[in-house]
Scaffold this motif. Structure first.
Motif, mmCIF file in Angstrom:
data_model
loop_
_atom_site.group_PDB
_atom_site.id
_atom_site.type_symbol
_atom_site.label_atom_id
_atom_site.label_comp_id
_atom_site.label_asym_id
_atom_site.label_seq_id
_atom_site.Cartn_x
_atom_site.Cartn_y
_atom_site.Cartn_z
ATOM 1 N N TYR A 48 -3.657 6.704 7.552
ATOM 2 C CA TYR A 48 -2.392 6.077 7.351
ATOM 3 C C TYR A 48 -2.200 5.255 8.654
ATOM 4 C CZ TYR A 48 -1.999 7.530 3.147
ATOM 5 O OH TYR A 48 -2.483 7.916 1.578
ATOM 6 N N GLU A 49 -3.576 4.226 9.537
ATOM 7 C CA GLU A 49 -2.484 3.632 10.806
ATOM 8 C C GLU A 49 -2.652 2.192 10.584
ATOM 9 O OE1 GLU A 49 -4.505 5.270 14.776
ATOM 10 O OE2 GLU A 49 -2.886 6.300 14.493
ATOM 11 N N PRO A 50 -2.658 1.152 11.317
ATOM 12 C CA PRO A 50 -1.131 1.351 11.712
ATOM 13 C C PRO A 50 -0.023 2.428 10.590
ATOM 14 C CG PRO A 50 -1.281 -0.718 11.094
ATOM 15 C CD PRO A 50 -2.871 -0.100 10.391
ATOM 16 N N PHE A 51 0.665 3.039 11.255
ATOM 17 C CA PHE A 51 1.922 3.358 10.814
ATOM 18 C C PHE A 51 2.982 3.545 11.115
ATOM 19 C CE2 PHE A 51 2.751 8.469 9.600
ATOM 20 C CZ PHE A 51 3.890 7.802 8.271
ATOM 21 N N GLY A 52 4.118 3.058 10.421
ATOM 22 C CA GLY A 52 5.778 3.588 11.348
ATOM 23 C C GLY A 52 6.606 3.599 10.639
ATOM 24 N N GLN A 53 8.157 2.980 11.096
ATOM 25 C CA GLN A 53 8.530 2.810 10.093
ATOM 26 C C GLN A 53 9.565 2.413 10.745
ATOM 27 O OE1 GLN A 53 10.514 5.565 7.052
ATOM 28 N NE2 GLN A 53 12.068 3.319 7.625
ATOM 29 N N SER A 54 10.865 1.577 10.609
ATOM 30 C CA SER A 54 11.277 -0.314 10.653
ATOM 31 C C SER A 54 12.480 0.716 10.462
ATOM 32 C CB SER A 54 11.047 -1.221 9.969
ATOM 33 O OG SER A 54 11.547 -0.922 8.717
ATOM 34 N N PHE A 55 14.026 -0.270 11.338
ATOM 35 C CA PHE A 55 14.935 -0.055 11.236
ATOM 36 C C PHE A 55 16.021 -0.685 12.039
ATOM 37 C CE2 PHE A 55 13.769 1.717 15.131
ATOM 38 C CZ PHE A 55 14.698 1.333 16.105
ATOM 39 N N ARG A 56 16.802 -0.729 11.562
ATOM 40 C CA ARG A 56 18.008 -1.463 12.375
ATOM 41 C C ARG A 56 19.256 -1.060 13.202
ATOM 42 N NH1 ARG A 56 17.556 -7.002 10.032
ATOM 43 N NH2 ARG A 56 15.871 -6.816 8.387
ATOM 44 N N GLY A 147 12.671 10.549 0.047
ATOM 45 C CA GLY A 147 13.570 8.662 0.086
ATOM 46 C C GLY A 147 13.008 8.843 -1.840
ATOM 47 N N GLU A 148 12.497 8.980 -2.326
ATOM 48 C CA GLU A 148 12.014 8.921 -4.054
ATOM 49 C C GLU A 148 13.071 9.835 -4.609
ATOM 50 O OE1 GLU A 148 8.003 9.149 -5.253
ATOM 51 O OE2 GLU A 148 8.056 7.183 -3.742
ATOM 52 N N LEU A 149 12.823 11.422 -3.996
ATOM 53 C CA LEU A 149 13.823 11.717 -5.352
ATOM 54 C C LEU A 149 15.027 12.130 -4.334
ATOM 55 C CD1 LEU A 149 11.329 14.914 -5.909
ATOM 56 C CD2 LEU A 149 11.902 12.960 -7.386
ATOM 57 N N GLY A 161 -0.675 1.704 6.793
ATOM 58 C CA GLY A 161 -2.205 0.875 6.597
ATOM 59 C C GLY A 161 -1.709 -0.204 6.961
ATOM 60 N N GLY A 162 -0.218 -0.370 7.666
ATOM 61 C CA GLY A 162 -0.395 -1.845 7.792
ATOM 62 C C GLY A 162 0.523 -2.559 6.671
ATOM 63 N N ARG A 163 1.048 -1.920 6.086
ATOM 64 C CA ARG A 163 1.539 -2.660 4.295
ATOM 65 C C ARG A 163 3.197 -1.859 4.358
ATOM 66 N NH1 ARG A 163 -3.028 -3.625 -0.025
ATOM 67 N NH2 ARG A 163 -4.128 -5.261 0.904
ATOM 68 N N GLU A 164 3.987 -3.000 3.913
ATOM 69 C CA GLU A 164 5.503 -2.554 3.690
ATOM 70 C C GLU A 164 5.659 -1.453 2.817
ATOM 71 O OE1 GLU A 164 10.170 -3.798 4.569
ATOM 72 O OE2 GLU A 164 8.216 -4.769 4.532
ATOM 73 N N SER A 165 6.235 -0.565 2.613
ATOM 74 C CA SER A 165 6.450 0.462 1.721
ATOM 75 C C SER A 165 7.535 0.406 1.175
ATOM 76 C CB SER A 165 5.912 2.006 1.575
ATOM 77 O OG SER A 165 6.140 2.839 0.419
ATOM 78 N N GLN A 166 8.048 0.538 -0.186
ATOM 79 C CA GLN A 166 9.510 0.831 -0.352
ATOM 80 C C GLN A 166 10.133 2.192 -0.871
ATOM 81 O OE1 GLN A 166 12.090 -1.091 0.338
ATOM 82 N NE2 GLN A 166 10.584 -2.792 1.587
ATOM 83 N N ALA A 167 8.593 2.591 -1.364
ATOM 84 C CA ALA A 167 8.505 3.692 -2.298
ATOM 85 C C ALA A 167 9.741 5.333 -1.553
ATOM 86 C CB ALA A 167 7.922 4.883 -1.795
ATOM 87 N N SER A 168 9.128 5.365 0.152
ATOM 88 C CA SER A 168 10.213 6.466 0.697
ATOM 89 C C SER A 168 10.197 6.144 2.446
ATOM 90 C CB SER A 168 10.023 8.189 0.811
ATOM 91 O OG SER A 168 8.256 7.936 1.056
ATOM 92 N N ASP A 169 11.046 6.808 3.190
ATOM 93 C CA ASP A 169 10.687 6.428 4.682
ATOM 94 C C ASP A 169 10.381 7.688 5.570
ATOM 95 O OD1 ASP A 169 12.727 4.113 4.653
ATOM 96 O OD2 ASP A 169 13.173 4.693 3.096
#
Length: 245
Positions: A48-56, A147-149, A161-169
């Motif tokens: 899944y690269e590029p693979f990561g988690q954003s945060f503030r 993050g879904e359940l 894979g470089g795309r932002e996902s809203q499904a889980s973290d």
């Protein structure tokens, strides 16, 4: 008129504790998406690269990130894998601000690993940053997420894979280590040290380096903290700053 003599400045870092008076290096967590023993899925880092988690961040700096990783290769090989993380500004195309040393994921491992950045990274409160995971060598390794359940992380997103996902973290936590005080300036009227906003420090004073008394709390809107000696009317000639846990 002669200036008042304030004596030797003592700069130490002590985590207050009712159990032990021995100095320790406390870890303070900032962002947390790390419910104990909670996970739903995992993703192969290399696939899944590029693979990561954003945060503030809520702190003005970050020293490390903890991630729940697991070995998904051939456990009989005993090879394991080597993974590192980089911290980027904003997203996967953002500037690299720092990186960790490589961390070994042992064969058959399934648990939390700490990635310590090579130096403290200064951050802006509430600005978006991204932790990118990079598989360096060895057997396949994966990162657990949820993050879904269960509760999602509200201040960032998973990138697959470089795309932002809203499904889980990702299961992750960021933080700082308060082990020493980085003295910026000493003068006859003040001491200045580097900290991490919005953490609070305590200043303690002593006249003989044996008996110490609390002087005041010191907070700062930046990562620079300051205590002015003339504002203290006590008899202390020696001062130390302690992290207020």
């Amino acid at each position: 008129m002669k200036a008042r003599f304030w004596g030797i400045y003592v700069f130490t870092i002590v985590a207050t504790s009712s159990v032990s008076a021995e100095p320790i290096a406390p870890v303070v967590y900032d962002q947390l998406h790390a419910d104990s023993d909670v996970y739903e899925l995992f993703h192969n880092i290399e696939i899944y690269e590029p693979f990561g988690q954003s945060f503030r961040p809520g702190f003005g700096a970050v020293d490390f990130v903890d991630l729940w990783l697991l070995d998904i290769g051939n456990w009989e090989s005993e090879e394991g894998s080597l993974v590192k993380v980089v911290l980027r500004f904003d997203d996967l195309q953002g500037e690299i601000l720092g990186e960790s040393a490589p961390v070994r994921v042992p064969s058959g491992y399934d648990g939390v690993l700490r990635f310590v950045f090579r130096k403290r990274i200064q951050t802006e409160l509430d600005q978006r940053y991204l932790v990118e995971l990079i598989h360096l060598e060895g057997e396949p390794a994966a990162a657990r997420n949820y993050g879904e359940l269960f509760s999602p992380y509200e201040r960032g997103s998973l990138f697959l894979g470089g795309r932002e996902s809203q499904a889980s973290d990702l299961w992750f936590r960021t933080g700082v280590v308060i082990d020493t005080i980085d003295v910026i300036e000493t003068a006859v009227d003040r001491m200045v040290w580097a900290g991490v906003t919005p953490l609070v420090f305590e200043v303690w004073g002593s006249s003989d380096l044996r008996r110490w008394e609390f002087v005041q709390y010191v907070a700062s809107e930046s990562n620079v903290y300051e205590f002015e000696f003339p504002k203290w009317s006590g008899k202390a000639r020696f001062f130390q700053a302690r992290f207020s846990q």
